[in-house]
Design an enzyme around this catalytic site. Structure first.
Site, PDB file in Angstrom:
ATOM      1  CB  CYS A 127      32.878  62.017 159.388  1.00  0.00           C
ATOM      2  SG  CYS A 127      34.475  61.464 158.739  1.00  0.00           S
TER       3      CYS A 127
ATOM      4  CB  CYS B  89      33.469  54.436 155.951  1.00  0.00           C
ATOM      5  SG  CYS B  89      33.619  55.952 154.958  1.00  0.00           S
TER       6      CYS B  89
END
Length: 259
Positions: free
Chosen positions: A70, A177
């Site tokens: 992440c 992302c």
């Protein structure tokens, strides 16, 4: 060999699928935080704390390495996780692929969450690695949430919105992302009429998976059984319907459940 992955939600599927393709025998532990999703709007301290909670839950299953799959968690929590878990548990972070995307110059768009776009962290990456490339930061409001829900209509709307702010002649898009890697085909199609014919999309999943395996290969670990453990905010769970709609989720979901 057992590898754990941490993310706020389904963004970890891309790195998990890359690991599965490279090492089908690896046992995977996927630890996400649906109770706290999304992490982006939270404070840096809250993000780091939630990432650490997910990492602790995964660490209880004795993995040989932990991948922070992440960008947001890597930005705000990587130092905290490493301080607590290393050297006993190697921690591999995720960095948006600005450097390889900018290597050839041209126009580069960095698609990222609104919280990441314009952040000091992203500005630093651009300053350090953009070189001669013309870089544009493109905020993608709602896209990660739409991917998390598996809502194709919402994904299409968010992608179309971001495409309108992607400059004409863009030759490379950085998927800033990890959720966005699950809808790279939709992104490519949405910018086709404004990007160059040789447009390249740069995610981080393959590089992160390769780095994790490099850290472990020297250890001479015994092959795993290709099992899967899923943790949702610390609770034992399973991949949900939204995850299984993506090819990466279907690949991971075909694994033998751990017992």
């Amino acid at each position: 060999m057992k590898i754990a992955l941490v993310d706020s939600g389904l963004g970890l599927l891309a790195a998990a699928a890359a690991l599965r393709r490279l090492r089908p025998d690896a046992d995977l532990v996927l630890s996400s935080d649906p109770d706290g999703m999304p992490w982006g709007p939270r404070t840096s301290e809250d993000i780091a704390g939630r990432a650490l909670d997910c990492a602790r839950a995964a660490a209880a299953y004795a993995p040989h390495a932990l991948v922070v799959a992440c960008n947001t968690a890597s930005t705000h929590g990587l130092a905290l996780l490493r301080a607590e878990l290393e050297p006993a548990l190697p921690v591999i972070g995720t960095v948006p692929a600005v450097k390889p995307a900018a290597a050839a110059g041209g126009r580069v768009a960095i698609w990222a969450t609104p919280a990441t776009t314009g952040s000091a962290y992203q500005r630093g990456l651009i300053a350090d690695f953009a070189g001669t490339a013309e870089v544009t930061a493109v905020a993608c409001p709602g896209l990660a949430d739409a991917v998390e829900r598996g809502d194709r209509s919402a994904v299409a709307a968010a992608v179309a919105d971001a495409a309108t702010r992607t400059p004409e002649g863009t030759s490379a898009i950085v998927l800033g992302c990890t959720h966005y890697e699950l809808v790279r085909d939709e992104i490519r199609a949405a910018v086709a009429d404004r990007a160059t014919a040789g447009l390249r999309l740069y995610g981080s999943a393959d590089a992160v998976a390769a780095q994790a395996l490099r850290r472990l290969d020297a250890a001479g670990l015994a092959p795993g059984g290709g099992t899967l453990t899923v943790l949702h905010s610390g609770r034992t769970s399973a991949l949900g319907p939204a995850a299984l709609r993506y090819p990466e989720g279907a690949l991971i979901g075909s694994a033998v459940p751990a017992r």
